[in-house]
Design an enzyme around this catalytic site. Structure first.
Site, PDB file in Angstrom:
ATOM      1  N   CYS A 188       0.822  -1.227   0.000  1.00  0.00           N
ATOM      2  CA  CYS A 188       0.000   0.000   0.000  1.00  0.00           C
ATOM      3  C   CYS A 188       0.853   1.273   0.000  1.00  0.00           C
ATOM      4  O   CYS A 188       0.358   2.340  -0.347  1.00  0.00           O
ATOM      5  CB  CYS A 188      -0.958   0.014   1.186  1.00  0.00           C
ATOM      6  SG  CYS A 188      -2.165  -1.301   1.099  1.00  0.00           S
ATOM      7  N   HIS A 225      -3.272   7.398   2.198  1.00  0.00           N
ATOM      8  CA  HIS A 225      -3.661   6.097   1.643  1.00  0.00           C
ATOM      9  C   HIS A 225      -5.084   5.778   2.083  1.00  0.00           C
ATOM     10  O   HIS A 225      -5.396   5.820   3.277  1.00  0.00           O
ATOM     11  CB  HIS A 225      -2.687   5.029   2.127  1.00  0.00           C
ATOM     12  CG  HIS A 225      -3.148   3.651   1.827  1.00  0.00           C
ATOM     13  ND1 HIS A 225      -3.547   3.270   0.565  1.00  0.00           N
ATOM     14  CD2 HIS A 225      -3.307   2.562   2.620  1.00  0.00           C
ATOM     15  CE1 HIS A 225      -3.923   2.006   0.591  1.00  0.00           C
ATOM     16  NE2 HIS A 225      -3.788   1.546   1.832  1.00  0.00           N
ATOM     17  N   ASN A 258     -10.073   0.318  -0.872  1.00  0.00           N
ATOM     18  CA  ASN A 258      -8.618   0.377  -0.717  1.00  0.00           C
ATOM     19  C   ASN A 258      -7.990  -0.255  -1.958  1.00  0.00           C
ATOM     20  O   ASN A 258      -8.105  -1.460  -2.162  1.00  0.00           O
ATOM     21  CB  ASN A 258      -8.231  -0.383   0.563  1.00  0.00           C
ATOM     22  CG  ASN A 258      -6.729  -0.425   0.803  1.00  0.00           C
ATOM     23  OD1 ASN A 258      -5.938  -0.156  -0.089  1.00  0.00           O
ATOM     24  ND2 ASN A 258      -6.351  -0.791   2.018  1.00  0.00           N
TER      25      ASN A 258
HETATM   26  N1  COA Z   1     -18.814  -7.493   8.179  1.00  0.00           N
HETATM   27  C1  COA Z   1     -19.446  -7.638   9.349  1.00  0.00           C
HETATM   28  N2  COA Z   1     -18.800  -7.834  10.508  1.00  0.00           N
HETATM   29  C2  COA Z   1     -17.465  -7.880  10.473  1.00  0.00           C
HETATM   30  C3  COA Z   1     -16.743  -7.761   9.278  1.00  0.00           C
HETATM   31  C4  COA Z   1     -17.484  -7.553   8.089  1.00  0.00           C
HETATM   32  N3  COA Z   1     -16.897  -7.398   6.889  1.00  0.00           N
HETATM   33  N4  COA Z   1     -15.422  -7.849   9.539  1.00  0.00           N
HETATM   34  C5  COA Z   1     -15.308  -8.025  10.851  1.00  0.00           C
HETATM   35  N5  COA Z   1     -16.540  -8.055  11.433  1.00  0.00           N
HETATM   36  C6  COA Z   1     -16.885  -8.201  12.837  1.00  0.00           C
HETATM   37  C7  COA Z   1     -15.816  -8.941  13.610  1.00  0.00           C
HETATM   38  O1  COA Z   1     -16.024 -10.333  13.570  1.00  0.00           O
HETATM   39  C8  COA Z   1     -15.999  -8.379  14.988  1.00  0.00           C
HETATM   40  O2  COA Z   1     -17.098  -9.009  15.609  1.00  0.00           O
HETATM   41  P1  COA Z   1     -17.043  -9.344  17.183  1.00  0.00           P
HETATM   42  O3  COA Z   1     -16.938  -8.002  17.848  1.00  0.00           O
HETATM   43  O4  COA Z   1     -18.350 -10.034  17.394  1.00  0.00           O
HETATM   44  O5  COA Z   1     -15.830 -10.168  17.374  1.00  0.00           O
HETATM   45  C9  COA Z   1     -16.426  -6.931  14.740  1.00  0.00           C
HETATM   46  O6  COA Z   1     -16.931  -6.900  13.400  1.00  0.00           O
HETATM   47  C10 COA Z   1     -15.277  -5.959  14.848  1.00  0.00           C
HETATM   48  O7  COA Z   1     -14.163  -6.500  14.143  1.00  0.00           O
HETATM   49  P2  COA Z   1     -12.799  -5.747  14.012  1.00  0.00           P
HETATM   50  O8  COA Z   1     -11.853  -6.570  13.214  1.00  0.00           O
HETATM   51  O9  COA Z   1     -12.378  -5.252  15.359  1.00  0.00           O
HETATM   52  O10 COA Z   1     -13.288  -4.501  13.151  1.00  0.00           O
HETATM   53  P3  COA Z   1     -12.544  -3.159  12.901  1.00  0.00           P
HETATM   54  O11 COA Z   1     -13.344  -2.044  13.413  1.00  0.00           O
HETATM   55  O12 COA Z   1     -11.088  -3.224  13.290  1.00  0.00           O
HETATM   56  O13 COA Z   1     -12.618  -3.062  11.324  1.00  0.00           O
HETATM   57  C11 COA Z   1     -11.153  -3.363   9.479  1.00  0.00           C
HETATM   58  C12 COA Z   1     -11.953  -4.047  10.532  1.00  0.00           C
HETATM   59  C13 COA Z   1     -10.395  -4.418   8.674  1.00  0.00           C
HETATM   60  C14 COA Z   1     -12.083  -2.579   8.585  1.00  0.00           C
HETATM   61  C15 COA Z   1     -10.151  -2.391  10.156  1.00  0.00           C
HETATM   62  O14 COA Z   1      -9.450  -3.065  11.161  1.00  0.00           O
HETATM   63  C16 COA Z   1      -9.158  -1.795   9.198  1.00  0.00           C
HETATM   64  O15 COA Z   1      -9.500  -0.979   8.367  1.00  0.00           O
HETATM   65  N6  COA Z   1      -7.885  -2.157   9.344  1.00  0.00           N
HETATM   66  C17 COA Z   1      -6.819  -1.593   8.545  1.00  0.00           C
HETATM   67  C18 COA Z   1      -6.818  -2.220   7.217  1.00  0.00           C
HETATM   68  C19 COA Z   1      -5.742  -1.659   6.386  1.00  0.00           C
HETATM   69  O16 COA Z   1      -5.381  -0.528   6.519  1.00  0.00           O
HETATM   70  N7  COA Z   1      -5.247  -2.512   5.534  1.00  0.00           N
HETATM   71  C20 COA Z   1      -4.342  -2.248   4.571  1.00  0.00           C
HETATM   72  C21 COA Z   1      -3.277  -1.326   4.790  1.00  0.00           C
HETATM   73  S1  COA Z   1      -2.719  -1.566   3.284  1.00  0.00           S
END
Ligand code: COA
Length: 337
Positions: free
Chosen positions: A116, A258, A288
C-alpha cells in the site's frame, strides 16, 4: 538549471474498471452488511476488473490520462516506475509491458513492491532517478487488481479492497517551481511482515506440480493490528516529511492519505491536528486500491477541485511490509483532462 533538480508534478490520471461492486452485492455472498461496511470503513462501493483485465491494462489507461493532462504538453518519458502487488506475471515486471503498450520506446522500466506504500516508494525512486540525472521525465504508476488475491468469501479483506490504477507524470525542475516535491520519509518494519501477506506461489509455499489452490494463495490480513499501527506511524512519517520540507502542520492545505479506512484517515487528521475537511477522501467510491490508492486520490482530488494551484499537499501511506512513506508537494496549475 544549477544544483540538484527537484521532481515536479506535470500530470495526474486514474482509471477504474467498469464493474461496480456495492456493499449489498457483497452481503449476498458473505456474512456482512452495507451498514457494517459503511460505518466501519467508509466504503460504499469498489470496482472489480473484468476477466482478462489486468494491472497492465489499468496502468496503461491511467498513464494515458496522466500524460494527456501534462501541464507543459510534453509526453516524452525516459523511465517508468510502477508499484503493484498484483503484477500481470511473477516474471517479468509489469512496467516494461506498460512502456511498450504506451509506445515509449526503450526506456528504463521496472516495478516496485511496497504494497500500500508502493506509490510513495515509487515516487521516491523517481525523485532519486531525477536527482541523479539518470532520468528527466518519469511516469510513476500505482496499479492493482486486488480482486485476484481476495478470497471470495473472506469478509476481512473482500469488503475493503478494490481494483484500479493511478499515474502521475513528473520531470526535473527547480525546487521552487509549483509542483515540486519535497524530501520523502520512508520506513519499514519486517518484524510485522505477517500482518498483511500472500504466501502462495513463492518461497514459503512454493508451487509444486499438481498442487491444489489453497488459502495461502490469497491475501491474509490482521486488520485490527494493522489499524493500530497505521495512525501513529503515518502521523510520525507525515511529521518527518513536513519537517524536512520546513512546513508546519498548519501550512498543509490538503492531506492525501492512503485510502485504507475513513476512520484511519480521520484518526490521522486528529493525531496531526489537521481539520478533517482538508483530508481528501474517495475511499467511499473505490475502496482500498493498495498501491493505486494515492495516485487515484490525487487524480480525483484534481478533478473535483479539492486541490488547487499553490496548495501545500501532504501525501502519506502505510501498508504491508510493514512499510510507510510520506512526502510533500505544492500543487501545480494542471489543466483538467
Ligand atoms: N462485516 C461484518 N462484521 C465484520 C466484518 C465484516 N466485513 N469484519 C469483521 N466483522 C466483525 C468482527 O467479527 C468483529 O465481531 P465481534 O466483535 O463479534 O468479534 C467486529 O466486526 C469488529 O471486528 P474488528 O476486526 O475489530 O473490526 P474493525 O473495526 O477493526 O474493522 C477493518 C476491521 C479491517 C475494517 C479495520 O481493522 C481496518 O480498516 N484495518 C486496517 C486495514 C488496512 O489498513 N489494511 C491495509 C493497509 S494496506
Amino acid at each position: 538549471m544549477t544544483g540538484v533538480p527537484a521532481m515536479v508534478l506535470t500530470g495526474v490520471g486514474a482509471h477504474l474498471p467498469a464493474q461496480v461492486v456495492t456493499n449489498d452485492d457483497l452481503s449476498e455472498v458473505m456474512d456482512t452488511s452495507d451498514e457494517w461496511i459503511r460505518t466501519r470503513t467508509g466504503i460504499r462501493e469498489r470496482r472489480r476488473a473484468a476477466p482478462g483485465e489486468t494491472s497492465l491494462h489499468l496502468a496503461v489507461e491511467a498513464s494515458r490520462e496522466a500524460l494527456k493532462a501534462t501541464a507543459d504538453g510534453a509526453t516524452d518519458v525516459d523511465a517508468v516506475v510502477l508499484a503493484t502487488m498484483t503484477p500481470d506475471r511473477r516474471c517479468p515486471a509489469t512496467a516494461p509491458d506498460v512502456a511498450a503498450a504506451l509506445g515509449l520506446g526503450r526506456v528504463a522500466a521496472f516495478d516496485v513492491a511496497a504494497i500500500c506504500s508502493g506509490f510513495v516508494y515509487a515516487a521516491a525512486t523517481a525523485q532519486g532517478l531525477i536527482a541523479a540525472g539518470t532520468a528527466r521525465r518519469v511516469l510513476v504508476i500505482g496499479t492493482e487488481v486486488m480482486s485476484e488475491v481476495l478470497y471470495p468469501t473472506d469478509r476481512n479483506t473482500a469488503v475493503i479492497f478494490g481494483d484500479g490504477a493511478g499515474a502521475v507524470g513528473v520531470r526535473a525542475g527547480p525546487p521552487d517551481e509549483p509542483g515540486a516535491f519535497g524530501p520523502f520519509d520512508l520506513g519499514a518494519d519486517g518484524e510485522d511482515s505477517d500482518l498483511i501477506r500472500v504466501d502462495g506461489g513463492a518461497g514459503r509455499a512454493p508451487l509444486t506440480p499438481g498442487r491444489p489452490v489453497t488459502r495461502d494463495d490469497y491475501l491474509v490480513m490482521d486488520g485490527r493490528a494493522v489499524y493500530r499501527r497505521a495512525i501513529p506511524t503515518m502521523a510520525a512519517s507525515s511529521r518527518a516529511a513536513l519537517a524536512r520540507r520546513g512546513w508546519a502542520v498548519d501550512d498543509v492545505d490538503a492531506v492525501i492519505g492512503h485510502q485504507a479506512n475513513v476512520r484511519i484517515l480521520d484518526g490521522l487528521c486528529h493525531e496531526l491536528g489537521v481539520d478533517t475537511a482538508r483530508s481528501v477522501v474517495n475511499i467511499d467510491a473505490v475502496g482500498n486500491t493498495s498501491a493505486a490508492s494515492i495516485p487515484i486520490a490525487m487524480a480525483h482530488a484534481h478533478e473535483r477541485g479539492a486541490v488547487a494551484a499553490g496548495d501545500k499537499v501532504l501525501l502519506t501511506a502505510f501498508g504491508g511490509g510493514l512499510t510507510w512513506g510520506s512526502t510533500t508537494l505544492t500543487w501545480p496549475d494542471l489543466p483538467i483532462a
